[in-house]
Design a protein around this motif. Structure first.
Motif, PDB file in Angstrom:
ATOM      1  N   ALA A 251       0.893  -1.195  -0.072  1.00  0.00           N
ATOM      2  CA  ALA A 251       0.058   0.155   0.134  1.00  0.00           C
ATOM      3  C   ALA A 251       0.908   1.313   0.231  1.00  0.00           C
ATOM      4  CB  ALA A 251      -0.948  -0.167   1.102  1.00  0.00           C
TER       5      ALA A 251
ATOM      6  N   ASN B 213       2.161   6.418  -1.209  1.00  0.00           N
ATOM      7  CA  ASN B 213       0.611   6.652  -1.403  1.00  0.00           C
ATOM      8  C   ASN B 213       0.311   7.965  -0.684  1.00  0.00           C
ATOM      9  OD1 ASN B 213      -2.196   6.601  -1.029  1.00  0.00           O
ATOM     10  ND2 ASN B 213      -2.193   4.341  -0.980  1.00  0.00           N
TER      11      ASN B 213
ATOM     12  N   SER C  48     -11.923  10.774  -3.112  1.00  0.00           N
ATOM     13  CA  SER C  48     -10.696   9.862  -3.473  1.00  0.00           C
ATOM     14  C   SER C  48     -10.070   9.262  -1.984  1.00  0.00           C
ATOM     15  CB  SER C  48      -9.577  10.938  -4.119  1.00  0.00           C
ATOM     16  OG  SER C  48      -8.977  11.876  -3.124  1.00  0.00           O
TER      17      SER C  48
ATOM     18  N   ALA D 220     -12.444   6.327  -1.365  1.00  0.00           N
ATOM     19  CA  ALA D 220     -12.333   5.368  -2.183  1.00  0.00           C
ATOM     20  C   ALA D 220     -11.081   4.669  -1.928  1.00  0.00           C
ATOM     21  CB  ALA D 220     -12.212   5.998  -3.616  1.00  0.00           C
ATOM     22  N   GLU D 221      -9.908   5.169  -1.395  1.00  0.00           N
ATOM     23  CA  GLU D 221      -8.847   4.591  -1.388  1.00  0.00           C
ATOM     24  C   GLU D 221      -9.002   3.503   0.050  1.00  0.00           C
ATOM     25  OE1 GLU D 221      -5.047   3.269  -1.659  1.00  0.00           O
ATOM     26  OE2 GLU D 221      -6.224   4.338  -3.052  1.00  0.00           O
TER      27      GLU D 221
ATOM     28  N   GLU E  86     -11.755   2.390   0.966  1.00  0.00           N
ATOM     29  CA  GLU E  86     -12.516   1.224   0.711  1.00  0.00           C
ATOM     30  C   GLU E  86     -11.865   0.224  -0.138  1.00  0.00           C
ATOM     31  OE1 GLU E  86     -16.132   3.314  -1.011  1.00  0.00           O
ATOM     32  OE2 GLU E  86     -17.200   2.302   0.710  1.00  0.00           O
ATOM     33  N   ASN E  87     -10.821   0.835  -0.796  1.00  0.00           N
ATOM     34  CA  ASN E  87      -9.896  -0.134  -1.684  1.00  0.00           C
ATOM     35  C   ASN E  87      -9.098  -1.091  -0.506  1.00  0.00           C
ATOM     36  OD1 ASN E  87      -8.570  -1.156  -4.038  1.00  0.00           O
ATOM     37  ND2 ASN E  87      -6.845  -0.032  -3.156  1.00  0.00           N
ATOM     38  N   LEU E  88      -8.569  -0.504   0.267  1.00  0.00           N
ATOM     39  CA  LEU E  88      -7.786  -1.205   1.443  1.00  0.00           C
ATOM     40  C   LEU E  88      -8.718  -2.267   2.087  1.00  0.00           C
ATOM     41  CD1 LEU E  88      -5.483   1.308   2.952  1.00  0.00           C
ATOM     42  CD2 LEU E  88      -4.865  -0.380   1.396  1.00  0.00           C
TER      43      LEU E  88
ATOM     44  N   THR F  20     -11.046  -3.834   0.837  1.00  0.00           N
ATOM     45  CA  THR F  20     -11.148  -5.048   0.001  1.00  0.00           C
ATOM     46  C   THR F  20      -9.874  -5.838  -0.091  1.00  0.00           C
ATOM     47  OG1 THR F  20     -12.863  -3.785  -1.456  1.00  0.00           O
ATOM     48  CG2 THR F  20     -11.723  -5.656  -2.364  1.00  0.00           C
ATOM     49  N   ILE F  21      -8.750  -5.071  -0.110  1.00  0.00           N
ATOM     50  CA  ILE F  21      -7.492  -5.829  -0.208  1.00  0.00           C
ATOM     51  C   ILE F  21      -7.321  -6.823   0.987  1.00  0.00           C
ATOM     52  CG2 ILE F  21      -5.035  -5.471  -0.139  1.00  0.00           C
ATOM     53  CD1 ILE F  21      -5.717  -3.023  -1.632  1.00  0.00           C
TER      54      ILE F  21
END
Length: 260
Positions: free
Chosen positions: A125, A132, A239, A242-243, A245-247, A249-250
């Motif tokens: 990340a 990031n 943004s 979204a970032e 929420e992406n984590l 999921t990961i």
């Protein structure tokens, strides 16, 4: 659920959008024109710029704080899945640092007790400035909001429609030509943050006449020098959400296996 803070951030985002809409619906800006006595050039300027309500900065800070909390809750969840010992978790923080060197130095102390596979995902990340930047911005802005009460939110000059200006020039040069409206919005080199009375937005030719349909757009931006400078709030918080929420999921598989 450790992701509840993210859901709360999204609820705050909807509240923020409503407050921003209400602010713009109040018609907080007025544009005036004046003529420079020396050059005779026509100047469009800010004749009124209302103060941005503090509530908008407060909600923005709440969104950021909830997102930062989600990241720390993620580390805690990774810890209890791996060690089952919640009593020894006071050292845990999602490691977000100023640069890669500091990250490598601090990550072990802040994440001690999580699995190597989870730590590998955190490494991927790149939670540091230059790796990031969105995660780094969340961390830095949250620190400001915690210690100084409000992040800096204000108005700025977004763009001007030079299409109306071009249309007027065509009418002058070709009076019998019916030129349709063609909006052409361009961004200024200087966003004039914080926008205030008297700020000059567009300078026309000498002896030009005011154009009634000249359009100017304004933004509400977050401005913290060295961190986030003049970024529109709505795009910024989206943004960030979204970032995170992406984590989520990961790390989905890594956070399973606990009832905590």
């Amino acid at each position: 659920m450790w992701t509840l803070k993210t859901e709360r951030a999204k609820e705050h985002k909807e509240e923020l959008l409503k407050e921003i809409k209400a602010f713009f619906d109040s018609k907080p800006y007025t544009i005036g024109t004046k003529t420079d006595p020396q050059t005779k050039r026509l100047i469009y300027y800010v004749a009124k710029a209302e103060k941005v309500p503090d509530k908008i900065a407060l909600i923005t800070g709440d969104i950021i704080q909830n997102l930062r909390s989600t990241l720390d809750h993620l580390i805690y969840q990774l810890f209890i899945v791996n060690s089952k010992d919640a009593k020894s978790a006071s050292h845990l923080y999602f490691p977000i640092l100023e640069n890669l060197a500091m990250y490598e130095k601090e990550k072990g102390r802040k994440t001690k007790g999580i699995s190597q596979s989870a730590l590998n995902l955190i490494d991927k990340a790149k939670p540091y400035k230059g790796g990031n930047d969105i995660l780094w911005e969340i961390h830095e802005l949250n620190n400001i909001d915690k210690h100084r009460l409000l992040v800096t939110v204000g108005s700025s000059f977004g763009s001007v429609d030079i299409g109306a200006h071009m249309q007027e020039l065509m009418k002058t040069s070709f009076p019998n030509f019916d030129m349709p409206e063609m909006p052409v919005f361009i961004k200024p080199a200087d966003i004039l943050f914080p926008l205030k009375y008297g700020d000059e937005l567009f300078i026309d030719a000498p002896d030009a006449k005011p154009i009634s349909n000249m359009k100017f757009r304004f933004n509400l931006v977050l401005n913290e020098p060295g961190i986030v400078e003049g970024k529109p709030i709505t795009g910024l918080v989206q943004s960030m959400i979204a970032e995170v929420e992406n984590l989520i999921t990961i790390f989905d598989e890594e956070t399973k296996g606990s009832n905590h």
